[in-house]
Write a protein that holds these residues in place. Structure first.
Motif, short mmCIF file in Angstrom:
data_model
loop_
_atom_site.label_atom_id
_atom_site.label_comp_id
_atom_site.label_asym_id
_atom_site.label_seq_id
_atom_site.Cartn_x
_atom_site.Cartn_y
_atom_site.Cartn_z
N LEU A 58 0.81 -1.22 0.00
CA LEU A 58 0.00 0.00 0.00
C LEU A 58 0.84 1.27 0.00
O LEU A 58 0.29 2.36 -0.23
CB LEU A 58 -0.92 0.01 1.22
CG LEU A 58 -2.00 -1.07 1.27
CD1 LEU A 58 -2.77 -0.97 2.58
CD2 LEU A 58 -2.96 -0.91 0.09
N GLN A 59 2.12 1.16 0.28
CA GLN A 59 2.97 2.34 0.40
C GLN A 59 4.37 1.98 -0.07
O GLN A 59 4.72 0.81 -0.16
CB GLN A 59 3.02 2.81 1.86
CG GLN A 59 3.63 1.75 2.79
CD GLN A 59 3.46 2.09 4.26
OE1 GLN A 59 2.33 2.22 4.73
NE2 GLN A 59 4.57 2.24 4.97
N ASP A 60 5.12 3.00 -0.40
CA ASP A 60 6.52 2.75 -0.73
C ASP A 60 7.21 2.15 0.49
O ASP A 60 6.97 2.56 1.64
CB ASP A 60 7.23 4.05 -1.13
CG ASP A 60 6.71 4.61 -2.46
OD1 ASP A 60 6.06 3.85 -3.20
OD2 ASP A 60 6.97 5.80 -2.72
N ALA A 61 8.10 1.18 0.25
CA ALA A 61 8.86 0.57 1.34
C ALA A 61 10.33 0.59 0.97
O ALA A 61 10.69 0.42 -0.21
CB ALA A 61 8.40 -0.86 1.59
N SER A 62 11.16 0.82 1.95
CA SER A 62 12.60 0.90 1.69
C SER A 62 13.32 -0.34 2.24
O SER A 62 12.82 -1.05 3.13
CB SER A 62 13.17 2.16 2.34
OG SER A 62 12.90 2.16 3.74
N LYS A 63 14.50 -0.57 1.69
CA LYS A 63 15.31 -1.69 2.13
C LYS A 63 15.58 -1.61 3.64
O LYS A 63 15.94 -0.55 4.14
CB LYS A 63 16.64 -1.68 1.36
CG LYS A 63 17.57 -2.82 1.73
CD LYS A 63 18.86 -2.75 0.90
CE LYS A 63 19.81 -3.89 1.27
NZ LYS A 63 21.05 -3.84 0.45
#
Length: 339
Positions: A324-329
């Motif tokens: 649902l949202q951008d996710a980072s490493k």
């Protein structure tokens, strides 16, 4: 019956070599080692045997510690003079130790009563001396009794003899009556059976060399550990071969206390001290930068440490979900990130 268990007894025996100053040094060393009690033996050669120099009055155990010794002379070397008892008891008490003795006949019981000892020990070889056992029972005081080579029926008879007299607190000690004893002959599992069959608390009178038997007995529920000790084995002493030196006695006390502490209680889910470690379990993390709207696969996620994300058990459930949202490493995965 005891303030703490295992109640650790240092047996003075005859290792004092008839030297009163040495006996006092031994008691100080036992206190320094951290034991709970000091035990004497109360007899004379004449209360133990007859002054006969042949036949069965000479020790004939092949390879035994006292082979060839005349019994009367052996007890003469090993006994603790009765006039020593009061000052030795007073010294032990001043050092915070419980002080008591093993009587070997009724006159010894009367003598020890005059000194108001707090409890009594019945030696393994006296387990079949019912008159002695009943004389001790009549004091009404707690009794510790070594079972040694006694059959179970003989143990029953001794316990019954005490119970005919009174309800003295009674502890039975598993004991191997060889000197020194082979650790393989300890048969410590007998303690649980003895406790179950007699209803008595149990412990170990240990004649082995080393501390393994005592530690194992503690782990198996021993409430009493008795061990002979000596200041210096190389200096000799009637029981020196199977006695502990002060540093060894210190190590035994520490090991038994730690073994008792290690038993703890029944617990699942980790101790309070372990709770902080749970954060280093594994959980589900984002392994690369992933834009919103991505359908998640194993290429996007990884089960790693620490445990800030969803638990690994949800792995198959999150695969195929839409982000649902951008996710980072390195971002822990959470349910509110998924559709």
């Amino acid at each position: 019956m005891f303030e703490q268990t295992p109640f650790i007894i240092a047996e003075l025996s005859g290792n004092h070599g008839q030297d009163f100053a040495l006996a006092k040094q031994m008691i100080q060393a036992a206190a320094d080692a951290g034991v709970d009690a000091i035990k004497l033996q109360t007899y004379t050669p004449d209360t133990m045997t007859l002054d006969i120099r042949h036949g069965e009055f000479v020790v004939s155990d092949l390879g035994g510690l006292w082979q060839g010794d005349n019994l009367y002379d052996l007890y003469g070397k090993a006994y603790t003079p009765w006039e020593w008892h009061k000052p030795l008891f007073e010294l032990a008490n001043s050092l915070g130790l419980v002080a008591f003795s093993s009587p070997f006949d009724a006159s010894a019981v009367d003598f020890l009563e005059s000194l108001d000892v707090p409890l009594y020990k019945i030696a393994s070889f006296e387990m079949t001396d019912i008159p002695l056992i009943q004389a001790v029972a009549k004091t009404g005081k707690p009794i510790i009794m070594s079972t040694g080579m006694a059959s179970f029926s003989e143990i029953e008879e001794a316990v019954a003899a005490i119970r005919e007299i009174g309800d003295n607190p009674l502890t039975l000690l598993k004991c191997t009556s060889t000197y020194p004893a082979n650790i393989a002959d300890s048969n410590l599992k007998t303690m649980a059976d003895l406790a179950q069959k007699t209803g008595c608390s149990v412990g170990l009178s240990d004649h082995t060399q080393g501390l393994a038997a005592a530690v194992a007995a503690t782990a198996l529920g021993a409430t009493v550990i008795e061990k002979h000790f000596v200041l210096d084995r190389s200096a000799g002493g009637v029981d020196a071969a199977f006695s502990m030196e002060p540093d060894e006695l210190t190590a035994l006390v520490k090991a038994c206390r730690e073994a008792k502490s290690a038993l703890g209680g029944i617990q699942y889910g980790g101790s309070e001290a372990e709770q902080a470690s749970k954060k280093y379990r594994r959980s589900i993390y984002v392994r690369q930068d992933v834009p919103a709207g991505t359908v998640l696969t194993s290429e996007h996620l990884q089960i790693i440490r620490p445990a800030m994300g969803l638990e690994p058990k949800y792995w198959t459930q999150v695969l195929g979900k839409t982000l649902l949202q951008d996710a980072s490493k390195g971002q822990p995965l959470a349910w509110d990130m998924l559709a």
